[in-house]
Scaffold this active site. Structure first.
Site, PDB file in Angstrom:
ATOM      1  N   TYR A 120       0.830  -1.217   0.000  1.00 38.04           N
ATOM      2  CA  TYR A 120       0.000   0.000   0.000  1.00 38.04           C
ATOM      3  C   TYR A 120       0.860   1.260   0.000  1.00 38.04           C
ATOM      4  O   TYR A 120       0.507   2.264  -0.617  1.00 38.04           O
ATOM      5  CB  TYR A 120      -1.003  -0.027   1.168  1.00 38.04           C
TER       6      TYR A 120
ATOM      7  N   HIS B 250     -14.928   2.092  -2.103  1.00 40.42           N
ATOM      8  CA  HIS B 250     -13.892   1.156  -1.662  1.00 40.42           C
ATOM      9  C   HIS B 250     -12.877   1.798  -0.724  1.00 40.42           C
ATOM     10  O   HIS B 250     -11.803   1.249  -0.506  1.00 40.42           O
ATOM     11  CB  HIS B 250     -13.200   0.531  -2.881  1.00 40.42           C
TER      12      HIS B 250
ATOM     13  N   CYS C  85     -11.708  -0.002  16.786  1.00 37.03           N
ATOM     14  CA  CYS C  85     -12.053   0.929  17.879  1.00 37.03           C
ATOM     15  C   CYS C  85     -12.684   2.206  17.327  1.00 37.03           C
ATOM     16  O   CYS C  85     -13.216   3.012  18.080  1.00 37.03           O
ATOM     17  CB  CYS C  85     -10.822   1.248  18.734  1.00 37.03           C
TER      18      CYS C  85
ATOM     19  N   CYS D  55      -2.360   2.066  16.251  1.00 40.94           N
ATOM     20  CA  CYS D  55      -3.530   2.853  16.674  1.00 40.94           C
ATOM     21  C   CYS D  55      -3.290   3.324  18.110  1.00 40.94           C
ATOM     22  O   CYS D  55      -2.642   2.628  18.886  1.00 40.94           O
ATOM     23  CB  CYS D  55      -4.757   1.948  16.599  1.00 40.94           C
TER      24      CYS D  55
ATOM     25  N   GLY E 190     -14.765   3.931 -17.116  1.00 41.51           N
ATOM     26  CA  GLY E 190     -13.492   3.271 -16.821  1.00 41.51           C
ATOM     27  C   GLY E 190     -13.568   2.178 -15.776  1.00 41.51           C
ATOM     28  O   GLY E 190     -12.659   2.046 -14.965  1.00 41.51           O
ATOM     29  N   THR E 191     -14.637   1.397 -15.821  1.00 41.06           N
ATOM     30  CA  THR E 191     -14.726   0.264 -14.898  1.00 41.06           C
ATOM     31  C   THR E 191     -14.990  -1.016 -15.668  1.00 41.06           C
ATOM     32  O   THR E 191     -15.748  -1.015 -16.643  1.00 41.06           O
ATOM     33  CB  THR E 191     -15.813   0.468 -13.815  1.00 41.06           C
ATOM     34  N   SER E 192     -14.366  -2.112 -15.200  1.00 41.12           N
ATOM     35  CA  SER E 192     -14.573  -3.406 -15.855  1.00 41.12           C
ATOM     36  C   SER E 192     -15.936  -3.992 -15.503  1.00 41.12           C
ATOM     37  O   SER E 192     -16.334  -5.009 -16.064  1.00 41.12           O
ATOM     38  CB  SER E 192     -13.461  -4.383 -15.451  1.00 41.12           C
TER      39      SER E 192
ATOM     40  N   VAL F 185     -12.564   2.111 -22.905  1.00 43.15           N
ATOM     41  CA  VAL F 185     -11.784   1.800 -24.110  1.00 43.15           C
ATOM     42  C   VAL F 185     -12.108   0.406 -24.644  1.00 43.15           C
ATOM     43  O   VAL F 185     -11.738   0.068 -25.765  1.00 43.15           O
ATOM     44  CB  VAL F 185     -10.253   1.916 -23.846  1.00 43.15           C
TER      45      VAL F 185
ATOM     46  N   ALA G  53     -11.314   8.019 -21.157  1.00 43.79           N
ATOM     47  CA  ALA G  53     -12.097   8.938 -20.326  1.00 43.79           C
ATOM     48  C   ALA G  53     -11.536  10.351 -20.403  1.00 43.79           C
ATOM     49  O   ALA G  53     -12.289  11.330 -20.442  1.00 43.79           O
ATOM     50  CB  ALA G  53     -12.099   8.446 -18.876  1.00 43.79           C
TER      51      ALA G  53
END
Ligand code: OAD
Length: 252
Positions: free
Chosen positions: A69, A121, A133, A158, A197-199, A224, A241
């Site tokens: 990440y 998401h 928490c 945390c 632009g999403t599958s 596309v 897009a």
């Protein structure tokens, strides 16, 4: 080649619509240099979702998950909103009843000036308590991808003593109920739904254009490539897009 006649007709439809919803996926950020998930260079071609984007993976190896990440944060920190993000932000300000929903965690819509974005998401710049928490931290300033290549970074903790985790939705996890409810309401009540632009493979987000279509909205796909949504779309705008949306926005 952009179908200018179709764009003119769609622009007229948008101008007269009381409510519009737009949902974006990774494809809108592709031209900002943020990798998609399923294309030829997609993340899931080189990385295993099971090892990196599940609660089990985090329990097994939180260091590996954070490393991945942080690497993605470093890519996003270098990215800028592109003409597609900017066109959607302008559309939103021009069309008062326009709800913007995204599956992206990159925060680029916000940086483009969009407001009230429903981030289904999550957001990669936030971290939250892994034990639940309720603590949430905005790390967009403290960690602009600084940990790239630094595997010895301590794992974020945390204040309650538990681990912090990226505030994103992983495979096998439920979406935030308030957010999906708001997205379903926007889909069910709009007159035009733009799927950009999403599958259209990952549910429940992939179900939103179908809800809109069943409720009578014009469903427009900007992509596309073909997707499972294509046969259900009333209008397909085949193209990038970042090229198609500014053309559309300039007509509204
Ligand atoms: P995908 O990577 O699955 O799909 C990207 C889509 O964008 C594809 O249909 C491409 O054809 C299209 N595309 C690529 N470049 C484009 C461009 N310049 N202009 C327009 N379209 C373009 O990404 P998503 O559909 O967003 O979930 O993936 C959905 C979810 O799956 C993600 O949110 C993520 C992933 O696993 C989680 O992490 C929970």
């Amino acid at each position: 080649m952009i179908d200018t006649r179709a764009l003119d007709q769609l622009a007229e439809r948008l101008r007269s619509a009381r409510a519009v919803a737009a949902m974006t996926g990774a494809g809108i950020s592709a031209e900002s240099g943020v990798p998609t998930f399923r294309g030829n260079d997609g993340l899931w071609r080189s990385y295993s979702a099971a090892d990196l984007a599940t609660p089990e993976a985090f329990a097994r190896d939180p260091g590996l998950v954070w490393e991945w990440y942080r690497w993605r944060r470093s890519l996003i920190a270098r990215a800028r909103p592109n003409a597609g993000h900017l066109a959607l932000a302008r559309l939103q300000s021009r069309l008062p009843g326009c709800t913007l929903i995204t599956q992206n965690v990159d925060g680029l819509h916000h940086r483009a000036g969009s407001t009230g974005v429903i981030e289904l998401h999550g957001n990669i710049w936030r971290a939250r308590c892994a034990r639940g928490c309720g603590f949430v931290a905005d790390e967009s300033r403290v960690d602009p991808g600084a940990a790239e290549g630094d595997d010895d970074q301590p794992l974020p903790a945390c204040p309650c003593g538990a681990r912090l985790r990226p505030d994103v939705v992983w495979f096998g996890e439920a979406l935030d109920e308030d957010l999906i409810d708001a997205a379903v309401r926007a889909a069910g009540s709009c007159e035009v739904f733009l799927a950009v632009g999403t599958s259209a493979l990952v549910y429940p987000a992939a179900g939103l254009p179908l809800i809109a279509g069943r409720a009578g909205a014009l469903v427009v796909e900007v992509n596309v490539d073909d997707t499972p949504l294509t046969p259900h779309a009333g209008l397909v705008l085949r193209g990038k897009a970042a090229e198609t949306l500014p053309e559309l926005e300039s007509r509204v």
